[in-house]
Scaffold this motif. Structure first.
Motif, PDB file in Angstrom:
ATOM      1  N   MET A   1      18.372  55.640  66.928  1.00  0.00           N
ATOM      2  CA  MET A   1      18.071  54.242  66.584  1.00  0.00           C
ATOM      3  C   MET A   1      17.015  54.180  65.481  1.00  0.00           C
ATOM      4  SD  MET A   1      17.911  51.930  69.994  1.00  0.00           S
ATOM      5  CE  MET A   1      19.215  51.999  71.240  1.00  0.00           C
ATOM      6  N   LEU A   2      16.008  55.018  65.624  1.00  0.00           N
ATOM      7  CA  LEU A   2      14.941  55.004  64.609  1.00  0.00           C
ATOM      8  C   LEU A   2      15.508  55.422  63.250  1.00  0.00           C
ATOM      9  CD1 LEU A   2      11.863  56.357  66.620  1.00  0.00           C
ATOM     10  CD2 LEU A   2      12.676  54.006  66.310  1.00  0.00           C
ATOM     11  N   ASP A   3      16.403  56.411  63.291  1.00  0.00           N
ATOM     12  CA  ASP A   3      17.027  56.830  62.037  1.00  0.00           C
ATOM     13  C   ASP A   3      17.813  55.684  61.417  1.00  0.00           C
ATOM     14  OD1 ASP A   3      15.949  59.295  62.340  1.00  0.00           O
ATOM     15  OD2 ASP A   3      17.780  60.273  63.062  1.00  0.00           O
ATOM     16  N   ALA A   4      18.522  54.986  62.252  1.00  0.00           N
ATOM     17  CA  ALA A   4      19.337  53.872  61.755  1.00  0.00           C
ATOM     18  C   ALA A   4      18.447  52.799  61.136  1.00  0.00           C
ATOM     19  CB  ALA A   4      20.162  53.284  62.906  1.00  0.00           C
ATOM     20  N   LEU A   5      17.315  52.588  61.765  1.00  0.00           N
ATOM     21  CA  LEU A   5      16.363  51.597  61.257  1.00  0.00           C
ATOM     22  C   LEU A   5      15.820  52.017  59.896  1.00  0.00           C
ATOM     23  CD1 LEU A   5      15.570  48.991  62.593  1.00  0.00           C
ATOM     24  CD2 LEU A   5      13.648  50.175  63.691  1.00  0.00           C
ATOM     25  N   ARG A   6      15.559  53.305  59.794  1.00  0.00           N
ATOM     26  CA  ARG A   6      15.080  53.808  58.503  1.00  0.00           C
ATOM     27  C   ARG A   6      16.147  53.625  57.431  1.00  0.00           C
ATOM     28  NH1 ARG A   6      12.639  58.076  61.582  1.00  0.00           N
ATOM     29  NH2 ARG A   6      10.376  57.842  61.570  1.00  0.00           N
ATOM     30  N   GLU A   7      17.402  53.852  57.846  1.00  0.00           N
ATOM     31  CA  GLU A   7      18.481  53.704  56.860  1.00  0.00           C
ATOM     32  C   GLU A   7      18.604  52.269  56.364  1.00  0.00           C
ATOM     33  OE1 GLU A   7      22.083  55.559  58.443  1.00  0.00           O
ATOM     34  OE2 GLU A   7      20.800  57.334  58.737  1.00  0.00           O
ATOM     35  N   LYS A   8      18.194  51.347  57.212  1.00  0.00           N
ATOM     36  CA  LYS A   8      18.200  49.949  56.787  1.00  0.00           C
ATOM     37  C   LYS A   8      17.019  49.637  55.874  1.00  0.00           C
ATOM     38  CE  LYS A   8      20.734  47.973  60.689  1.00  0.00           C
ATOM     39  NZ  LYS A   8      21.682  47.103  59.949  1.00  0.00           N
ATOM     40  N   GLY A   9      16.197  50.656  55.605  1.00  0.00           N
ATOM     41  CA  GLY A   9      15.135  50.470  54.622  1.00  0.00           C
ATOM     42  C   GLY A   9      13.743  50.236  55.188  1.00  0.00           C
TER      43      GLY A   9
ATOM     44  N   MET B   1       6.539  43.777  40.008  1.00  0.00           N
ATOM     45  CA  MET B   1       6.236  45.212  40.134  1.00  0.00           C
ATOM     46  C   MET B   1       6.435  45.683  41.583  1.00  0.00           C
ATOM     47  SD  MET B   1       2.773  46.726  38.536  1.00  0.00           S
ATOM     48  CE  MET B   1       2.453  48.466  38.258  1.00  0.00           C
ATOM     49  N   THR B   2       6.227  44.734  42.544  1.00  0.00           N
ATOM     50  CA  THR B   2       6.334  45.135  43.960  1.00  0.00           C
ATOM     51  C   THR B   2       7.382  44.307  44.684  1.00  0.00           C
ATOM     52  OG1 THR B   2       4.610  43.522  44.464  1.00  0.00           O
ATOM     53  CG2 THR B   2       3.907  45.814  44.127  1.00  0.00           C
ATOM     54  N   HIS B   3       8.446  43.934  43.984  1.00  0.00           N
ATOM     55  CA  HIS B   3       9.398  43.054  44.644  1.00  0.00           C
ATOM     56  C   HIS B   3      10.354  43.752  45.586  1.00  0.00           C
ATOM     57  CE1 HIS B   3       7.702  39.610  42.826  1.00  0.00           C
ATOM     58  NE2 HIS B   3       7.780  40.158  41.630  1.00  0.00           N
ATOM     59  N   ARG B   4       9.879  44.787  46.199  1.00  0.00           N
ATOM     60  CA  ARG B   4      10.643  45.343  47.308  1.00  0.00           C
ATOM     61  C   ARG B   4      10.308  44.498  48.529  1.00  0.00           C
ATOM     62  NH1 ARG B   4       7.049  50.602  48.999  1.00  0.00           N
ATOM     63  NH2 ARG B   4       5.177  49.417  49.465  1.00  0.00           N
ATOM     64  N   PRO B   5      11.130  44.540  49.567  1.00  0.00           N
ATOM     65  CA  PRO B   5      10.835  43.712  50.736  1.00  0.00           C
ATOM     66  C   PRO B   5       9.537  44.168  51.394  1.00  0.00           C
ATOM     67  CG  PRO B   5      12.910  44.937  51.014  1.00  0.00           C
ATOM     68  CD  PRO B   5      12.350  45.318  49.685  1.00  0.00           C
ATOM     69  N   GLN B   6       8.861  43.243  52.054  1.00  0.00           N
ATOM     70  CA  GLN B   6       7.597  43.557  52.729  1.00  0.00           C
ATOM     71  C   GLN B   6       7.799  44.603  53.815  1.00  0.00           C
ATOM     72  OE1 GLN B   6       5.746  40.406  54.968  1.00  0.00           O
ATOM     73  NE2 GLN B   6       3.755  40.906  54.063  1.00  0.00           N
ATOM     74  N   GLN B   7       6.824  45.453  53.924  1.00  0.00           N
ATOM     75  CA  GLN B   7       6.899  46.528  54.921  1.00  0.00           C
ATOM     76  C   GLN B   7       5.751  46.417  55.914  1.00  0.00           C
ATOM     77  OE1 GLN B   7       9.130  48.741  55.543  1.00  0.00           O
ATOM     78  NE2 GLN B   7      10.453  48.652  53.722  1.00  0.00           N
ATOM     79  N   PHE B   8       5.959  46.971  57.114  1.00  0.00           N
ATOM     80  CA  PHE B   8       4.947  46.862  58.166  1.00  0.00           C
ATOM     81  C   PHE B   8       4.504  48.219  58.688  1.00  0.00           C
ATOM     82  CE2 PHE B   8       7.682  43.022  58.391  1.00  0.00           C
ATOM     83  CZ  PHE B   8       6.758  42.126  57.877  1.00  0.00           C
TER      84      PHE B   8
ATOM     85  N   ALA C   1      13.526  39.407  60.129  1.00  0.00           N
ATOM     86  CA  ALA C   1      14.548  40.313  59.583  1.00  0.00           C
ATOM     87  C   ALA C   1      14.429  41.690  60.235  1.00  0.00           C
ATOM     88  CB  ALA C   1      14.383  40.439  58.069  1.00  0.00           C
ATOM     89  N   LEU C   2      13.188  42.139  60.410  1.00  0.00           N
ATOM     90  CA  LEU C   2      12.985  43.417  61.080  1.00  0.00           C
ATOM     91  C   LEU C   2      13.483  43.345  62.519  1.00  0.00           C
ATOM     92  CD1 LEU C   2      11.785  46.235  61.563  1.00  0.00           C
ATOM     93  CD2 LEU C   2       9.534  45.161  61.807  1.00  0.00           C
ATOM     94  N   ALA C   3      13.146  42.262  63.197  1.00  0.00           N
ATOM     95  CA  ALA C   3      13.557  42.105  64.591  1.00  0.00           C
ATOM     96  C   ALA C   3      15.071  42.142  64.698  1.00  0.00           C
ATOM     97  CB  ALA C   3      12.997  40.797  65.159  1.00  0.00           C
ATOM     98  N   GLN C   4      15.736  41.426  63.811  1.00  0.00           N
ATOM     99  CA  GLN C   4      17.206  41.398  63.856  1.00  0.00           C
ATOM    100  C   GLN C   4      17.794  42.780  63.640  1.00  0.00           C
ATOM    101  OE1 GLN C   4      18.307  38.414  61.024  1.00  0.00           O
ATOM    102  NE2 GLN C   4      17.732  36.718  62.401  1.00  0.00           N
ATOM    103  N   ASP C   5      17.206  43.510  62.720  1.00  0.00           N
ATOM    104  CA  ASP C   5      17.709  44.867  62.474  1.00  0.00           C
ATOM    105  C   ASP C   5      17.507  45.755  63.699  1.00  0.00           C
ATOM    106  OD1 ASP C   5      18.659  44.250  60.023  1.00  0.00           O
ATOM    107  OD2 ASP C   5      17.125  45.296  58.864  1.00  0.00           O
ATOM    108  N   ILE C   6      16.375  45.591  64.364  1.00  0.00           N
ATOM    109  CA  ILE C   6      16.137  46.383  65.581  1.00  0.00           C
ATOM    110  C   ILE C   6      17.160  46.023  66.652  1.00  0.00           C
ATOM    111  CG2 ILE C   6      14.518  46.807  67.490  1.00  0.00           C
ATOM    112  CD1 ILE C   6      12.228  46.368  65.405  1.00  0.00           C
ATOM    113  N   VAL C   7      17.357  44.729  66.823  1.00  0.00           N
ATOM    114  CA  VAL C   7      18.308  44.279  67.842  1.00  0.00           C
ATOM    115  C   VAL C   7      19.708  44.812  67.517  1.00  0.00           C
ATOM    116  CG1 VAL C   7      19.490  42.234  68.771  1.00  0.00           C
ATOM    117  CG2 VAL C   7      16.983  42.238  68.477  1.00  0.00           C
ATOM    118  N   GLU C   8      20.063  44.756  66.255  1.00  0.00           N
ATOM    119  CA  GLU C   8      21.398  45.208  65.865  1.00  0.00           C
ATOM    120  C   GLU C   8      21.571  46.713  66.072  1.00  0.00           C
ATOM    121  OE1 GLU C   8      22.725  43.818  61.973  1.00  0.00           O
ATOM    122  OE2 GLU C   8      23.790  45.739  61.768  1.00  0.00           O
ATOM    123  N   VAL C   9      20.538  47.431  65.664  1.00  0.00           N
ATOM    124  CA  VAL C   9      20.568  48.878  65.846  1.00  0.00           C
ATOM    125  C   VAL C   9      20.667  49.216  67.332  1.00  0.00           C
ATOM    126  CG1 VAL C   9      18.969  50.831  65.825  1.00  0.00           C
ATOM    127  CG2 VAL C   9      19.477  49.596  63.702  1.00  0.00           C
ATOM    128  N   SER C  10      19.949  48.465  68.129  1.00  0.00           N
ATOM    129  CA  SER C  10      19.966  48.688  69.571  1.00  0.00           C
ATOM    130  C   SER C  10      21.366  48.458  70.147  1.00  0.00           C
ATOM    131  CB  SER C  10      18.953  47.749  70.235  1.00  0.00           C
ATOM    132  OG  SER C  10      19.329  47.455  71.544  1.00  0.00           O
TER     133      SER C  10
END
Lengths: 348, 348, 348, 348
Positions: C300-308, C1-8, C334-343
């Protein structure tokens, strides 16, 4: 503008007595500091301290509902209860002000034949519940003279305060007609208040000859901590305080506070004496202060109304007549005669 | 008793103006029905309706804090917020009365150079949060004239009410000095209130020549539903109402409400004109009503105090002088001369 | 029911930790006395007394808003004020609960660069007014760890309590993330609370692994007088109390309260370490507890949001990431990598 | 840990029923949005809408005191009154919560033989005063099933709502045991609530098998305006809402809400049938829901206590036994046998 005959439906119908009015006129002289930092307010406080023979704390507020509700809110928290008679003004005629000012304290009421509390009633109420699902008693409130025109003797007040203290409760006195009680008992105000165990007294001004205003008097100064903030927040701090305090000065310095009360009591007595033997009419309660309650058949009360007399019947269907400083003895007599006449002509 | 020189620290230092006092004396004539069922109260209400050219609802309460807090509590629930200036009296000088009467509504304040709200500020505040974790805006409160002695023009009030209405907010006007604003703009009270979109006006009496009392005026009668109960419960219903209402009648019927305000404004203007060219001294705000705020070096203000003048410096360290109906032009001149002299002798 | 990726986005997104859940399951065994008269509640209280090495009073309430507002209302009257940071949860995210529960107490707030109070700020606020026209300071409230993810050192808390005490003020600690502060400082809970001068601590459970519930802990038992009535009246007394208290027992007995906090802090540190060198990205505040605030260009924040990724930006437009007991290190990575990539890919 | 014999002193002694517990366990799966933005909360709301066959508004709060007090505060202002029975939980067992949440509304209570209101009682109370010195009636509150274990028929609820509506009053139903009433009448929940004129229903969860939680259901959506703010401010918004809502989903989807109530009612019936013929013992009230009140001589009640049975006697000195979803018929039988035996051996 008001040349209708004088009425006795309420002691709030009276005007301002000369001593109070003149004091207000005298205070209306040039500029003065605001919020109580004026000479009249200081003198009025000192006059109260002289009258009560103690270094009490005095706060001048605008009306009796506010005086009672503020005093009670200083003596309880929202989850506490206030023990009083079912006839108490705080219960019946303040539209929930005690509950509002205290943010939810509950009034625990007990009925009694004449609207007076007794130590027994008080103890029974205070000990009826002791679980956290019901508000915890914190304060007892008695009215002196009562809403039914009765006066607690000094001993009765002492017995109540003794019972209250043993239960850990504070004692508040709604003294809207405290002067009438003093006049009746011919006693020192101190004897009827702090020396009898009263913690806070709301001393009534409007019913004693003022245009408006009541004094909240704390005999235990610790209970008055920050009360000035409470008054301010609750919209009960007069900016031009002198016009609230100077009339008190007029009442107290001239002795009018007691004269007014004596006159009012006298008129009540006069009416009671004149009518109590009339067939079909009886005094609902002993007449001890400035109120006369008459039990009479509805037809008699109707006839009295037809003769132009105004009165309320909210307590036990009895007709209530209240007298103030300005009651005209001739008009009291006229009322008495009409009652006697109605009593004669109406068959109960 | 008060033969010290007149002071201008506050417009609450003034006494009762003759027109109000005489009306009160006239009302003190025999007995009258209580709680507002008397002829003076009815006439005073009608006088307000005439003045505002509309069938508004009027409630007489004891002071400005109560007037504002009661009016706001009728316009919001505990979880709502009130938008106002950081300089607003409801925020700075009512000891949390709006929060108390409303059972917890929050004031959302915005700073502005002169203590006035603008539609932009209002919109920004009202839309800054829209989640349930923060109180929901319900009403805008503006003060007219402001605590800084400024006056909103009719167009400015209109612009604010337009913005408020678009955001679903009611508009409350703290009119402690509403008369001074009318005097300044020389406009019909209706134009500055309901015709400009004000829902509720608290019309100040104490600062306009009364001993005490304010009028809460609802232009939208639906908002006044049960407001009489609210007043009663909050300890703001006078038993001998005629002594609260008759002085208003005196003010309104005689036109003193406007004369008093004009005189007060005139004295402020007179002081401002006399001192604004003095070196080291400047007017903190444009002088538009009955207040003069002077920015000056501390040494000058100290020197002024040494000359016996009383004043507050609670707004931006500026010296505040407030004028009332009783301001003596000679005394205003004496103050002006002392300011000029102090300005000459103290090097900033 | 909640198998979306974990969020922070919030530490309220986490579920119930196993130790708490199992304790609740164990408590669900047959019938038990209501309203706290059960064994789990007694044991949970004792576990708190052990943890804090003192005979404190403990009350279990449903959520943090109630815990804070009830505690503050026990420390102030309606005309008092509460001193706190502009960033304090009681000011920004409790919809006026402190004002509501206290019946009108005002929050006096001061801004600071990182949302922390200092003795200087506190003194300045507490002494800015001393007249009765403004609420009187009664209590200081600090949040530990702060809403900005900072942690007060023991010495800092001591300095604040020392200043508070000198001003006659009580000290309340909003410890929604108290466990995270203990974990950070690796200190005894007693050292960070009562030994440092805290009078009342609201110890957060929901953010520490419970499904719901906070503990109000009075170190000064006199302040807890009648607090059980306050809880009951305010709708914060659980009938089947065991289901509120047993999960606490699970947290405390197993040591999960500290393990959970350490893990959450570790994940925050992990993210911070991984991204702080990234161009265009900076840590808004030092990372000391379980929060990471990232300042970054909107793109950057927008890009991060687009990554989900979900996150709030309500404090200074910085992106907030909060970690709880259940944060999955792989997902943090995974979040860290996305931030680094977006950066890398977005030019600031 | 709890292997003492099952007790029936309160239906709050029961644990969490399997259907609710399992739903909570299922919801404890990974991260989920907070404050009600999760799937379980949405599904639980929809399940209520299905159950009540209408698009009602649902709010999940922590306990029954809060549910009732919040609902009533949405239906009245501080100067209003709530009409209810003297036996009503809101009057007798919520420690002044309705007064607290509403900031002072008064409960107007009427005694009746069995704790139920009638249209006549309601009309008498609502019309007993109409002056502004007493709170104005605004809402009627009835409890279904009552605190005395009675159930209002659909027609009785309709008659009350009809009378209420004619008097301009809203109708609130304290449904702490609403499920037991539905089980008794075997009717659609809609027929016993909105179709019978109920405006707001507080549907009890704790007594129906949950660990904690009640649902406030507004059938008139206009009355629910901004209610989410009210919940938040009052400390009744769960952050991890899914753990409050998912158990409801378990109850509703599985039909356990009704099974649990039927079982509880069945056990009460079983006890009543077994003992009502016993000499000296009588049913204080007809047994219609999950409560049995037994009138018996004090000596019998003492003997019963000596046999280890727990029960309260707060209503008319009768012994109260309450049954929940988990009542063990064998243990009910054991209780019945002890009552019968005590009845035989004790001479009244």
């Amino acid at each position: 503008m008001t040349h209708r005959p004088q009425q006795f439906a309420s002691d709030n119908y009276a005007g301002i007595c000369p001593e109070a009015f003149e004091a207000m006129a005298r205070a209306n002289d040039g500029s003065a500091s605001a919020y109580g930092e004026d000479v009249w307010t200081k003198r009025a406080c000192d006059a109260f301290r002289d009258l009560f023979e103690t270094d009490c704390e005095i706060f001048f507020v605008f009306n009796g509902t506010a005086a009672n509700a503020l005093a009670l809110s200083a003596l309880c928290q929202s989850f506490h209860s206030v023990i009083c008679s079912t006839a108490a003004h705080v219960e019946t005629d303040e539209c929930g002000a005690p509950e509002f000012f205290s943010n939810g304290a509950k009034l625990l009421t007990a009925a009694s034949p004449d609207g007076r509390l007794t130590p027994e009633i008080l103890r029974a109420l205070a000990t009826s519940r002791s679980d956290i699902h019901f508000p915890k008693p914190s304060v007892v409130s008695i009215t002196q003279a009562t809403e039914t025109g009765r006066v607690y003797s000094i001993d009765e007040v002492r017995a109540i305060s003794f019972a209250a203290r043993n239960l850990g409760l504070k004692l508040h006195m709604d003294g809207a007609r405290f002067a009438n009680a003093c006049a009746r008992l011919d006693c020192a105000p101190a004897d009827l208040s702090w020396r009898a165990g009263v913690d806070v007294l709301c001393f009534g001004g409007a019913k004693n000859g003022l245009g408006l205003g009541e004094a909240v008097i704390f005999f235990d100064r610790a209970l008055a901590a920050d009360f000035e903030y409470r008054c301010k927040q609750a919209g009960q701090l007069a900016s031009k305080m002198r016009f609230l305090s100077a009339p008190w000065l007029g009442l107290l310095e001239s002795g009018a506070w007691l004269r007014n009360a004596r006159h009012a009591n006298f008129c009540a007595r006069k009416l009671a004496d004149a009518v109590e033997a009339s067939p079909g009419v009886s005094l609902t309660f002993p007449v001890e202060a400035n109120a006369v309650f008459l039990s009479a058949p509805p037809a008699m009360l109707d006839a009295l109304r037809e003769k132009g007399w105004l009165f309320y019947t909210f307590i036990g269907a009895a007709a209530r007549f209240m007298f103030a400083w300005d009651a005209d003895p001739a008009q009291v007599e006229a009322l008495a005669q009409d009652i006697v006449e109605v009593s004669r002509t109406i068959t109960p």
